[in-house]
Design a protein around this motif. Structure first.
Motif, PDB file in Angstrom:
ATOM      1  N   GLU A 110      15.783 -10.255 -30.449  1.00 46.52           N
ATOM      2  CA  GLU A 110      16.404 -11.036 -29.374  1.00 46.52           C
ATOM      3  C   GLU A 110      16.718 -12.458 -29.806  1.00 46.52           C
ATOM      4  OE1 GLU A 110      17.540  -9.733 -26.832  1.00 46.52           O
ATOM      5  OE2 GLU A 110      16.485  -7.809 -26.762  1.00 46.52           O
ATOM      6  N   VAL A 125      18.241 -18.697 -16.995  1.00 48.61           N
ATOM      7  CA  VAL A 125      16.912 -18.209 -17.385  1.00 48.61           C
ATOM      8  C   VAL A 125      15.914 -19.343 -17.591  1.00 48.61           C
ATOM      9  CG1 VAL A 125      17.890 -16.134 -18.440  1.00 48.61           C
ATOM     10  CG2 VAL A 125      17.423 -18.146 -19.870  1.00 48.61           C
ATOM     11  N   TYR A 143      10.650 -16.113 -26.678  1.00 50.84           N
ATOM     12  CA  TYR A 143      10.475 -16.059 -25.225  1.00 50.84           C
ATOM     13  C   TYR A 143      11.806 -16.289 -24.518  1.00 50.84           C
ATOM     14  CZ  TYR A 143       5.449 -16.041 -25.913  1.00 50.84           C
ATOM     15  OH  TYR A 143       4.175 -15.692 -26.278  1.00 50.84           O
ATOM     16  N   PHE A 144      12.589 -17.222 -25.029  1.00 55.10           N
ATOM     17  CA  PHE A 144      13.921 -17.442 -24.464  1.00 55.10           C
ATOM     18  C   PHE A 144      14.757 -16.172 -24.597  1.00 55.10           C
ATOM     19  CE2 PHE A 144      18.384 -18.563 -25.084  1.00 55.10           C
ATOM     20  CZ  PHE A 144      18.642 -19.314 -23.955  1.00 55.10           C
ATOM     21  N   ALA A 146      13.744 -13.091 -24.859  1.00 52.88           N
ATOM     22  CA  ALA A 146      13.237 -12.028 -23.978  1.00 52.88           C
ATOM     23  C   ALA A 146      13.716 -12.223 -22.544  1.00 52.88           C
ATOM     24  CB  ALA A 146      11.708 -12.008 -24.030  1.00 52.88           C
ATOM     25  N   ARG A 147      13.765 -13.471 -22.084  1.00 56.12           N
ATOM     26  CA  ARG A 147      14.267 -13.718 -20.730  1.00 56.12           C
ATOM     27  C   ARG A 147      15.754 -13.400 -20.628  1.00 56.12           C
ATOM     28  NH1 ARG A 147      11.176 -18.461 -21.151  1.00 56.12           N
ATOM     29  NH2 ARG A 147      13.053 -19.751 -21.256  1.00 56.12           N
ATOM     30  N   ARG A 150      16.395  -9.601 -20.204  1.00 60.20           N
ATOM     31  CA  ARG A 150      16.101  -8.985 -18.909  1.00 60.20           C
ATOM     32  C   ARG A 150      17.316  -8.963 -17.984  1.00 60.20           C
ATOM     33  NH1 ARG A 150      11.448 -12.688 -18.923  1.00 60.20           N
ATOM     34  NH2 ARG A 150       9.726 -11.645 -19.984  1.00 60.20           N
ATOM     35  N   LYS A 151      18.268  -9.882 -18.193  1.00 64.73           N
ATOM     36  CA  LYS A 151      19.354 -10.020 -17.233  1.00 64.73           C
ATOM     37  C   LYS A 151      20.751  -9.909 -17.824  1.00 64.73           C
ATOM     38  CE  LYS A 151      19.130 -13.004 -13.964  1.00 64.73           C
ATOM     39  NZ  LYS A 151      19.069 -14.247 -13.169  1.00 64.73           N
ATOM     40  N   ASP A 192       2.328 -17.082 -22.048  1.00 59.66           N
ATOM     41  CA  ASP A 192       1.800 -15.775 -21.657  1.00 59.66           C
ATOM     42  C   ASP A 192       0.701 -15.877 -20.611  1.00 59.66           C
ATOM     43  OD1 ASP A 192       3.492 -14.416 -23.369  1.00 59.66           O
ATOM     44  OD2 ASP A 192       2.070 -14.402 -25.030  1.00 59.66           O
TER      45      ASP A 192
END
Length: 273
Positions: A110, A125, A143-144, A146-147, A150-151, A192
């Motif tokens: 990602e 996000v 983490y960015f 992964a967010r 999701r969308k 997390d």
């Protein structure tokens, strides 16, 4: 746009020399680390698509032309292939081999060098995590990503190759991997939501595993042999890769314990008297 936050050299003056050619220099009022610098750039951008580049990345001349085709077809963020440019040195060669062994053909990734996305999606996000008590030096990009996953719609185009430079001295190699290790506990706690005792326990287990591998030698040799298949020097890189792997592991452990120490001091300051 060039965002300069922690520079102590002539970078700002050099950037200003290109102002007439449309290059903007941004100096954050407060140093919020890499996350804050990226967020300043994204918020200040005027276009529909933003490309996030670290200081060691130099995309090919047709990079923008090639990624924009994917956005015209509906992509929300585009991942490309990266390649270490200075592989005449051992340590960059090790990092390129590690990259190929880990990410070649992977669809789960990602984040990559040369990451680009629609600006509105990045804002939606929540950008990069800068509102944390201790600035996160590494790991925040996952983490960015992964967010975003999701969308929004991802496209991976490995025909677009972005070269970047990696540290080639042991000192700079150590500093980079120590920084990565330091970012791990900060991400685990702040992003997390894991308790510090659990993060420290995991670091303890990883330390024990590294000590065992250092004593037995076999795990490190196995890694070095596997990675040598991705080097143009082949088996001749096994000794160097063996050393690089152990230094990388140790540097990340030292960094992780440094990050845990920072978290402990932060928690201590938060306790009521």
């Amino acid at each position: 746009m060039i965002v300069v936050d922690e520079s102590t050299d002539a970078t700002p003056a050099i950037v200003l020399e290109y102002a007439a050619r449309g290059v903007r220099l941004l100096r954050p009022a407060q140093n919020r680390g890499r996350c804050g610098a990226r967020n300043v750039g994204i918020r200040s951008a005027r276009g529909d698509v933003v490309v996030i580049l670290n200081a060691d990345v130099f995309p090919p001349p047709d990079f923008l032309e090639r990624i924009i085709r994917h956005y015209e077809r509906g992509a929300d963020y585009v991942l490309v292939e990266s390649r270490v440019a200075n592989t005449e040195f051992l340590l960059p060669r090790y990092m390129q081999a590690m990259h190929e062994a880990t990410y070649r053909g992977a669809e789960w990734i990602e984040w990559t060098e040369g990451y680009s996305c629609r600006r509105e999606a990045a804002l939606d996000v929540g950008l990069f995590p800068e509102d944390v008590p201790i600035p996160i030096p590494a790991g925040e990009d996952a983490y960015f990503g992964a967010r975003m996953a999701r969308k929004y719609r991802k496209v991976i185009d490995r025909s677009i190759v972005v070269p970047h430079v990696m540290p080639h001295t042991w000192q700079s190699f150590w500093a980079q991997h120590r920084g990565r290790g330091r970012g791990t506990p900060l991400c685990r706690v702040f992003l997390d939501g894991l308790p510090l005792w659990l993060v420290a326990s995991r670091a303890g287990l990883r330390t024990a595993r590294w000590l065992l591998s250092a004593i037995l030698l076999v795990p490190g040799m196995a890694v070095a042999a596997r990675l040598s298949a991705h080097s143009r020097r082949g088996w001749r890189d096994i000794p160097g890769f063996f050393a690089a792997w152990h230094v990388s592991q140790l540097a990340q452990l030292v960094g992780a314990w440094a990050g845990i120490g920072e978290l402990m001091r932060h928690n201590g300051r938060r306790r009521p008297e």
